[in-house]
Write a protein that holds these residues in place. Structure first.
Motif, PDB file in Angstrom:
ATOM      1  N   GLY A 239       0.826  -1.215   0.000  1.00 25.57           N
ATOM      2  CA  GLY A 239       0.000   0.000   0.000  1.00 25.57           C
ATOM      3  C   GLY A 239       0.850   1.251   0.000  1.00 25.57           C
ATOM      4  N   ILE A 240       1.909   1.266   0.815  1.00 27.46           N
ATOM      5  CA  ILE A 240       2.806   2.433   0.889  1.00 27.46           C
ATOM      6  C   ILE A 240       3.500   2.654  -0.442  1.00 27.46           C
ATOM      7  CG2 ILE A 240       4.910   3.337   1.961  1.00 27.46           C
ATOM      8  CD1 ILE A 240       4.026   1.845   4.537  1.00 27.46           C
ATOM      9  N   ARG A 241       3.990   1.569  -1.040  1.00 29.59           N
ATOM     10  CA  ARG A 241       4.692   1.684  -2.328  1.00 29.59           C
ATOM     11  C   ARG A 241       3.767   2.236  -3.408  1.00 29.59           C
ATOM     12  NH1 ARG A 241       7.683  -3.128  -4.619  1.00 29.59           N
ATOM     13  NH2 ARG A 241       8.403  -1.450  -5.974  1.00 29.59           N
ATOM     14  N   LYS A 242       2.510   1.756  -3.400  1.00 28.71           N
ATOM     15  CA  LYS A 242       1.569   2.245  -4.408  1.00 28.71           C
ATOM     16  C   LYS A 242       1.188   3.696  -4.143  1.00 28.71           C
ATOM     17  CE  LYS A 242      -0.690  -1.551  -6.653  1.00 28.71           C
ATOM     18  NZ  LYS A 242      -1.985  -1.998  -7.182  1.00 28.71           N
ATOM     19  N   ALA A 243       1.106   4.050  -2.846  1.00 31.64           N
ATOM     20  CA  ALA A 243       0.717   5.415  -2.478  1.00 31.64           C
ATOM     21  C   ALA A 243       1.763   6.437  -2.907  1.00 31.64           C
ATOM     22  CB  ALA A 243       0.469   5.502  -0.974  1.00 31.64           C
ATOM     23  N   ILE A 244       3.028   6.022  -2.935  1.00 31.08           N
ATOM     24  CA  ILE A 244       4.096   6.961  -3.315  1.00 31.08           C
ATOM     25  C   ILE A 244       4.474   6.853  -4.789  1.00 31.08           C
ATOM     26  CG2 ILE A 244       5.021   7.109  -0.969  1.00 31.08           C
ATOM     27  CD1 ILE A 244       7.225   5.158  -1.797  1.00 31.08           C
ATOM     28  N   GLY A 245       3.636   6.147  -5.557  1.00 29.82           N
ATOM     29  CA  GLY A 245       3.826   6.191  -7.005  1.00 29.82           C
ATOM     30  C   GLY A 245       4.211   4.904  -7.692  1.00 29.82           C
ATOM     31  N   ALA A 246       4.362   3.783  -6.926  1.00 27.08           N
ATOM     32  CA  ALA A 246       4.717   2.513  -7.576  1.00 27.08           C
ATOM     33  C   ALA A 246       3.553   2.026  -8.440  1.00 27.08           C
ATOM     34  CB  ALA A 246       5.055   1.461  -6.522  1.00 27.08           C
ATOM     35  N   LYS A 247       3.864   1.599  -9.628  1.00 26.87           N
ATOM     36  CA  LYS A 247       2.824   1.115 -10.535  1.00 26.87           C
ATOM     37  C   LYS A 247       2.562  -0.374 -10.295  1.00 26.87           C
ATOM     38  CE  LYS A 247       4.047   4.432 -14.134  1.00 26.87           C
ATOM     39  NZ  LYS A 247       4.517   4.608 -15.526  1.00 26.87           N
ATOM     40  N   ARG A 248       1.436  -0.822 -10.839  1.00 26.67           N
ATOM     41  CA  ARG A 248       1.073  -2.241 -10.701  1.00 26.67           C
ATOM     42  C   ARG A 248       2.181  -3.131 -11.265  1.00 26.67           C
ATOM     43  NH1 ARG A 248      -3.964  -5.326 -13.745  1.00 26.67           N
ATOM     44  NH2 ARG A 248      -3.372  -7.418 -13.054  1.00 26.67           N
ATOM     45  N   ARG A 249       2.779  -2.686 -12.387  1.00 27.67           N
ATOM     46  CA  ARG A 249       3.854  -3.445 -13.031  1.00 27.67           C
ATOM     47  C   ARG A 249       5.048  -3.639 -12.094  1.00 27.67           C
ATOM     48  NH1 ARG A 249       8.085  -1.283 -15.635  1.00 27.67           N
ATOM     49  NH2 ARG A 249       7.045   0.729 -15.721  1.00 27.67           N
ATOM     50  N   ASP A 250       5.361  -2.576 -11.306  1.00 27.70           N
ATOM     51  CA  ASP A 250       6.505  -2.635 -10.379  1.00 27.70           C
ATOM     52  C   ASP A 250       6.278  -3.668  -9.284  1.00 27.70           C
ATOM     53  OD1 ASP A 250       7.833  -0.600 -11.761  1.00 27.70           O
ATOM     54  OD2 ASP A 250       6.749   0.947 -10.651  1.00 27.70           O
ATOM     55  N   VAL A 251       5.049  -3.692  -8.721  1.00 28.03           N
ATOM     56  CA  VAL A 251       4.724  -4.646  -7.648  1.00 28.03           C
ATOM     57  C   VAL A 251       4.720  -6.078  -8.202  1.00 28.03           C
ATOM     58  CG1 VAL A 251       2.982  -5.349  -5.955  1.00 28.03           C
ATOM     59  CG2 VAL A 251       3.376  -2.912  -6.417  1.00 28.03           C
ATOM     60  N   LEU A 252       4.113  -6.239  -9.404  1.00 33.16           N
ATOM     61  CA  LEU A 252       4.073  -7.556 -10.046  1.00 33.16           C
ATOM     62  C   LEU A 252       5.480  -8.078 -10.279  1.00 33.16           C
ATOM     63  CD1 LEU A 252       2.246  -9.705 -11.487  1.00 33.16           C
ATOM     64  CD2 LEU A 252       2.669  -8.424 -13.591  1.00 33.16           C
ATOM     65  N   LEU A 253       6.358  -7.190 -10.795  1.00 33.99           N
ATOM     66  CA  LEU A 253       7.740  -7.588 -11.098  1.00 33.99           C
ATOM     67  C   LEU A 253       8.501  -7.959  -9.835  1.00 33.99           C
ATOM     68  CD1 LEU A 253       9.823  -7.823 -13.405  1.00 33.99           C
ATOM     69  CD2 LEU A 253      10.496  -5.472 -12.922  1.00 33.99           C
ATOM     70  N   GLN A 254       8.266  -7.207  -8.749  1.00 40.67           N
ATOM     71  CA  GLN A 254       8.985  -7.467  -7.501  1.00 40.67           C
ATOM     72  C   GLN A 254       8.704  -8.873  -6.977  1.00 40.67           C
ATOM     73  OE1 GLN A 254       7.993  -4.874  -4.230  1.00 40.67           O
ATOM     74  NE2 GLN A 254       9.084  -6.152  -2.756  1.00 40.67           N
ATOM     75  N   PHE A 255       7.415  -9.257  -6.955  1.00 38.17           N
ATOM     76  CA  PHE A 255       7.062 -10.573  -6.415  1.00 38.17           C
ATOM     77  C   PHE A 255       7.454 -11.704  -7.370  1.00 38.17           C
ATOM     78  CE2 PHE A 255       4.709  -7.983  -3.497  1.00 38.17           C
ATOM     79  CZ  PHE A 255       4.689  -8.728  -2.320  1.00 38.17           C
ATOM     80  N   LEU A 256       7.394 -11.435  -8.673  1.00 34.86           N
ATOM     81  CA  LEU A 256       7.851 -12.447  -9.636  1.00 34.86           C
ATOM     82  C   LEU A 256       9.347 -12.696  -9.485  1.00 34.86           C
ATOM     83  CD1 LEU A 256       5.997 -11.766 -13.018  1.00 34.86           C
ATOM     84  CD2 LEU A 256       5.850 -13.789 -11.577  1.00 34.86           C
ATOM     85  N   ILE A 257      10.109 -11.611  -9.299  1.00 35.64           N
ATOM     86  CA  ILE A 257      11.565 -11.745  -9.125  1.00 35.64           C
ATOM     87  C   ILE A 257      11.875 -12.505  -7.846  1.00 35.64           C
ATOM     88  CG2 ILE A 257      13.666 -10.443  -8.619  1.00 35.64           C
ATOM     89  CD1 ILE A 257      12.759  -8.409 -10.713  1.00 35.64           C
ATOM     90  N   GLU A 258      11.103 -12.240  -6.769  1.00 30.75           N
ATOM     91  CA  GLU A 258      11.315 -12.986  -5.521  1.00 30.75           C
ATOM     92  C   GLU A 258      11.109 -14.482  -5.747  1.00 30.75           C
ATOM     93  OE1 GLU A 258       9.566 -11.920  -1.803  1.00 30.75           O
ATOM     94  OE2 GLU A 258       9.907  -9.785  -2.132  1.00 30.75           O
TER      95      GLU A 258
END
Length: 388
Positions: A297-316
């Motif tokens: 929620g914090i990351r999205k609130a400060i401007g992270a896009k859906r693509r960024d969150v998707l990529l982060q968890f896929l990379i993990e």
């Protein structure tokens, strides 16, 4: 956010939950190491069988007839030996005989043949000599014995020029064969070889139902086989089901087919554990999404896009599976080496199999990481910030 930064975050997340990360990777580790060990064992078995077949002889063809009315007479043997592609022929009569020396007796495999047998079947003597044409011509009571037979009846003594009793008849030992070990389930060392003419009397038969032939060229074996089959068809008209001609390549093709099926089966069984490992990754990633809802929620609130969150968890998920794959490769290679030395088995490691198992583990991690990553990327930032 760049991929490098996402990888660093993934490694930081894995490091902060070491035990959970290890348990998550365990399925991948077991899967990859199982694939490597089982496939290496199957390929090692294939290599052993191939070597055993090659040790049976060079450019080897075998003719078998079935029944006393299809015995191969000397005239027929001479006709076959004159065929263009045939280099040499060794007729064979075989059976079991009782061999005695002093108080030691045993049932041994007897082969009655001629001097060509040595070169056709790739048989060499470690002591003395092999049988020759004169032995056959004069029906000499001489014998060449296998390494195991020599050990059984003579121990550490030199068997050359000593005598053994074969079915009650005294035979002079003139040679000892080099040890060849077991080949296709039968020992090549527990044997006695005598001249064909002498063996006919011992086994009380003159019916030759087996010939070993050596072709002049490996490339022409199929042509030579066709030539022999045509000759047998004229010798035994309308009896094609009563004889057979085979070569090493036929045997190798059959064994290769069986080995490939076994390799695929073992690889498939081991691959199932990779899928189980992928399910483990998905479960843990779903837990991770729930635990880090506020962070998302914090990351999205400060401007992270859906693509960024998707990529982060896929990379993990990819980092977890690739680390598990690397550890699995190391364990698989180590386990294979240990089993190879302790069980005296041949393990043949293939770089292509190792690479494929690693790539498959990464793909499994990514595929099973898509659902949790997609769930994380769809979180509403306001609801995520309120999540307790």
């Amino acid at each position: 956010m760049g991929i490098l930064q996402s990888i660093k975050m993934a490694l930081r997340s894995i490091k902060s939950n070491k035990l959970r990360s290890v348990l998550t990777m365990l399925g991948i580790i077991i899967g990859v190491s199982s694939v490597i060990v089982l496939v290496a064992m199957a390929q090692g078995s294939t290599t052993n069988v191939t070597n055993q077949i090659n040790s049976l002889g060079t450019n080897l063809l075998t003719v078998n007839t079935f029944g006393t009315n299809l015995a191969i007479t000397q005239d027929k043997i001479d006709e076959i030996s004159k065929l263009n592609g045939v280099k040499s022929v060794a007729p064979v009569i075989s059976g079991r005989v009782e061999v005695k020396k002093d108080r030691t007796s045993a049932q041994v495999s007897l082969t009655a043949t001629n001097s060509n047998y040595s070169s056709i079947k790739n048989v060499n003597v470690s002591q003395g000599r092999f049988i020759n044409d004169l032995d056959n011509e004069y029906r000499q009571k001489i014998a060449v014995i296998g390494a195991t037979t020599a050990q059984t009846f003579f121990g550490t003594d030199n068997p050359i020029d000593q005598y053994i009793q074969i079915n009650g008849t005294s035979f002079k030992v003139v040679g000892v064969l080099e040890s060849k070990g077991s080949s296709l389930g039968s020992s090549g060392d527990d044997v006695v070889i005598v001249p064909l003419s002498t063996g006919e009397r011992l086994l009380k038969t003159t019916n030759v139902n087996q010939l070993y032939l050596q072709g002049k060229s490996q490339d022409q074996l199929d042509f030579i086989m066709a030539e022999i089959q045509a000759k047998l068809a004229t010798m035994f008209p309308n009896q094609s089901d009563s004889y057979s001609v085979s070569n090493q390549q036929d045997l190798m093709n059959t064994m290769s087919s069986v080995s490939n099926t076994m390799t695929m089966m073992l690889g498939g069984i081991a691959g199932i554990s990779l899928l189980v490992g992928g399910i483990g990754i998905m479960n843990i990633m779903l837990v991770s999404v729930s635990e880090r809802t506020k962070e998302i929620g914090i990351r999205k609130a400060i401007g992270a896009k859906r693509r960024d969150v998707l990529l982060q968890f896929l990379i993990e998920a990819a980092v977890l599976s690739s680390m598990g794959g690397i550890i699995g490769i190391l364990i698989g290679l180590g386990l294979g080496k240990i089993l190879s030395s302790t069980l005296s088995m041949t393990f043949t490691f293939s770089s292509s199999v190792i690479l494929m198992s690693f790539l498959f583990s990464v793909v499994v991690g990514v595929v099973f990481g898509v659902f949790p990553a997609n769930k994380a990327s769809k979180l509403n930032p306001i609801q995520a910030l309120r999540y307790e």
